[in-house]
Motif scaffolding. Structure first.
Motif, PDB file in Angstrom:
ATOM      1  N   GLU A   1       0.684  -1.179   0.024  1.00  0.00           N
ATOM      2  CA  GLU A   1      -0.105   0.047   0.103  1.00  0.00           C
ATOM      3  C   GLU A   1       0.731   1.344   0.041  1.00  0.00           C
ATOM      4  N   VAL A   2       1.855   1.343   0.995  1.00  0.00           N
ATOM      5  CA  VAL A   2       2.781   2.548   0.981  1.00  0.00           C
ATOM      6  C   VAL A   2       3.610   2.763  -0.263  1.00  0.00           C
ATOM      7  N   LEU A   3       4.102   1.562  -0.744  1.00  0.00           N
ATOM      8  CA  LEU A   3       5.146   1.786  -1.877  1.00  0.00           C
ATOM      9  C   LEU A   3       4.200   2.321  -3.069  1.00  0.00           C
ATOM     10  N   SER A   4       3.077   1.662  -3.335  1.00  0.00           N
ATOM     11  CA  SER A   4       2.196   1.834  -4.386  1.00  0.00           C
ATOM     12  C   SER A   4       1.759   3.150  -4.415  1.00  0.00           C
ATOM     13  N   ALA A   5       1.476   3.864  -3.133  1.00  0.00           N
ATOM     14  CA  ALA A   5       0.946   5.161  -2.965  1.00  0.00           C
ATOM     15  C   ALA A   5       2.085   6.321  -3.463  1.00  0.00           C
ATOM     16  N   TYR A   6       3.337   5.834  -2.868  1.00  0.00           N
ATOM     17  CA  TYR A   6       4.655   6.850  -3.338  1.00  0.00           C
ATOM     18  C   TYR A   6       4.801   6.479  -4.925  1.00  0.00           C
ATOM     19  N   ALA A   7       4.583   5.390  -5.511  1.00  0.00           N
ATOM     20  CA  ALA A   7       4.989   5.239  -6.642  1.00  0.00           C
ATOM     21  C   ALA A   7       3.858   5.996  -7.645  1.00  0.00           C
ATOM     22  N   GLY A   8       2.770   5.501  -7.448  1.00  0.00           N
ATOM     23  CA  GLY A   8       1.744   6.337  -8.294  1.00  0.00           C
ATOM     24  C   GLY A   8       1.805   7.898  -8.222  1.00  0.00           C
ATOM     25  N   THR A   9       2.040   8.360  -6.959  1.00  0.00           N
ATOM     26  CA  THR A   9       2.168   9.793  -6.852  1.00  0.00           C
ATOM     27  C   THR A   9       3.404  10.386  -7.756  1.00  0.00           C
ATOM     28  N   LEU A  10       4.504   9.692  -7.531  1.00  0.00           N
ATOM     29  CA  LEU A  10       5.689  10.026  -8.158  1.00  0.00           C
ATOM     30  C   LEU A  10       5.445  10.130  -9.546  1.00  0.00           C
ATOM     31  N   ALA A  11       5.027   8.991 -10.067  1.00  0.00           N
ATOM     32  CA  ALA A  11       4.608   8.837 -11.484  1.00  0.00           C
ATOM     33  C   ALA A  11       3.664  10.099 -12.145  1.00  0.00           C
ATOM     34  N   LEU A  12       2.456  10.238 -11.512  1.00  0.00           N
ATOM     35  CA  LEU A  12       1.785  11.299 -11.766  1.00  0.00           C
ATOM     36  C   LEU A  12       2.350  12.655 -11.819  1.00  0.00           C
ATOM     37  N   LEU A  13       2.972  13.012 -10.791  1.00  0.00           N
ATOM     38  CA  LEU A  13       3.881  14.301 -10.725  1.00  0.00           C
ATOM     39  C   LEU A  13       4.852  14.445 -11.901  1.00  0.00           C
ATOM     40  N   LEU A  14       5.452  13.332 -12.186  1.00  0.00           N
ATOM     41  CA  LEU A  14       6.546  13.114 -13.350  1.00  0.00           C
ATOM     42  C   LEU A  14       5.848  13.521 -14.674  1.00  0.00           C
ATOM     43  N   ILE A  15       4.538  12.695 -15.089  1.00  0.00           N
ATOM     44  CA  ILE A  15       4.064  13.174 -16.226  1.00  0.00           C
ATOM     45  C   ILE A  15       3.519  14.524 -16.151  1.00  0.00           C
ATOM     46  N   LEU A  16       3.122  15.134 -15.057  1.00  0.00           N
ATOM     47  CA  LEU A  16       2.615  16.336 -14.932  1.00  0.00           C
ATOM     48  C   LEU A  16       3.797  17.398 -15.372  1.00  0.00           C
ATOM     49  N   VAL A  17       4.858  17.234 -14.716  1.00  0.00           N
ATOM     50  CA  VAL A  17       5.891  18.174 -14.794  1.00  0.00           C
ATOM     51  C   VAL A  17       6.599  17.974 -16.279  1.00  0.00           C
TER      52      VAL A  17
END
Lengths: 230, 63
Positions: free
Chosen positions: B15-31
């Motif tokens: 749960e914790v790692l997927s939350a962090y991975a999903g967030t970083l992926a979304l932020l990376l796509i946005l940036v």
């Protein structure tokens, strides 16, 4: 443009430092919660993203009102530029909330007032962006999206303040408040504050960058139109 | 020197790692999307303005 160009690298550097620093501090150097275990580490992304998700809508509302009252084109473009940023923050809030909710509440989703309002806010972001893309005349698009923004503000307010006046649902109260009894422990609060400030700076940096892009795109389309008419 | 210790996430690692991975992926796509779009628009505008200036200079010379 020259001021935003000068400020942008500094804001970007500060945002990266605070987001990375806050997340590293929160993930690696804080203990697990006695009840929630390691899932408490999700707080460092969920809370800042949710705050920025609804906060972005309020910024868009302010910019839209400036457009409606003063017809200032840059404010309309700033609102347009902020929408995808707010949409992504809202999506992160929903995603991390579901991932956190599953082990703690036993469900990915609950039709709780706060969660539902937040989902509707996300749909409003999509609608807002679709409306900008669908209307060809930029002034008409700015007018229509300003009205949509005004309506969507209801859900931005509910998603943020539902816990104060809607005493039902699974979502807990505010993680950070002036009331010391409600607050999370300091060991979690310090990195959380750094992450919140970092996400805020990241928002400023992205909106500056995207607004500059929108201004350039508007200038380009104006020049192309001018050339066609000549 | 103390060894780097990865935090013990217990039964909630996924749960914790997927939350962090999903967030970083979304932020990376946005940036990355914002930077790419910004760069593309800036280059298009600069090219257009350069072409326009060259055209104007040419028409002035012809006069």
């Amino acid at each position: 443009m020259s001021l935003s160009g000068a400020v942008l690298p500094w804001v970007t550097a500060l945002a990266v430092a605070m987001v990375v620093g806050g997340l590293i501090w929160g993930f690696f150097f804080t203990p697990n919660d006695f009840r929630q275990g390691a899932t408490v580490k999700i707080i460092y992304i969920h809370v800042p993203a949710a705050i920025m998700g609804s906060g972005t809508w309020f910024m868009m509302l302010a910019a839209s009102l400036v457009w409606v009252i003063r017809r200032h084109h840059v404010s309309a473009l700033a609102a347009k530029a902020a929408a995808p940023v707010g949409m992504v923050f809202t999506l992160i809030g929903l995603f991390t909330g579901a991932v956190w909710g599953q082990p703690m509440w036993g469900t990915w989703w609950e039709w709780d007032p706060r969660l539902t309002a937040f989902l509707i806010l996300f749909l409003f972001y999509l609608g807002y962006m679709a409306l900008w893309a669908a209307v060809e005349n930029p002034d008409t698009a700015a007018d229509l999206t300003a009205v949509l923004c005004l309506v969507g503000t209801v859900f931005a307010v509910i998603s943020r303040y539902a816990i104060l006046f809607w005493n039902q649902g699974l979502h807990q109260g505010a993680s950070l408040s002036m009331d010391a009894e409600e607050n999370v422990a300091d060991v979690f609060a310090y990195p959380l504050w750094i992450c919140i400030i970092g996400f805020g700076l990241l928002f400023i940096c992205l909106v500056l960058l995207r607004t500059r892009t929108e201004i350039r795109a508007r200038r380009l389309s104006a020049l192309i139109a001018q050339e066609r008419m000549a | 020197m103390t060894a780097f210790i990865f935090p013990d996430l217990g039964p909630y690692a996924v749960e914790v790692l997927s939350a962090y991975a999903g967030t970083l992926a979304l932020l990376l796509i946005l940036v990355a999307g914002s930077v790419w779009q910004g760069r593309k628009t800036r280059i298009r505008l600069e090219e257009f303005e350069a072409r326009r200036t060259a055209k104007r200079q040419k028409s002035t010379e012809n006069l």
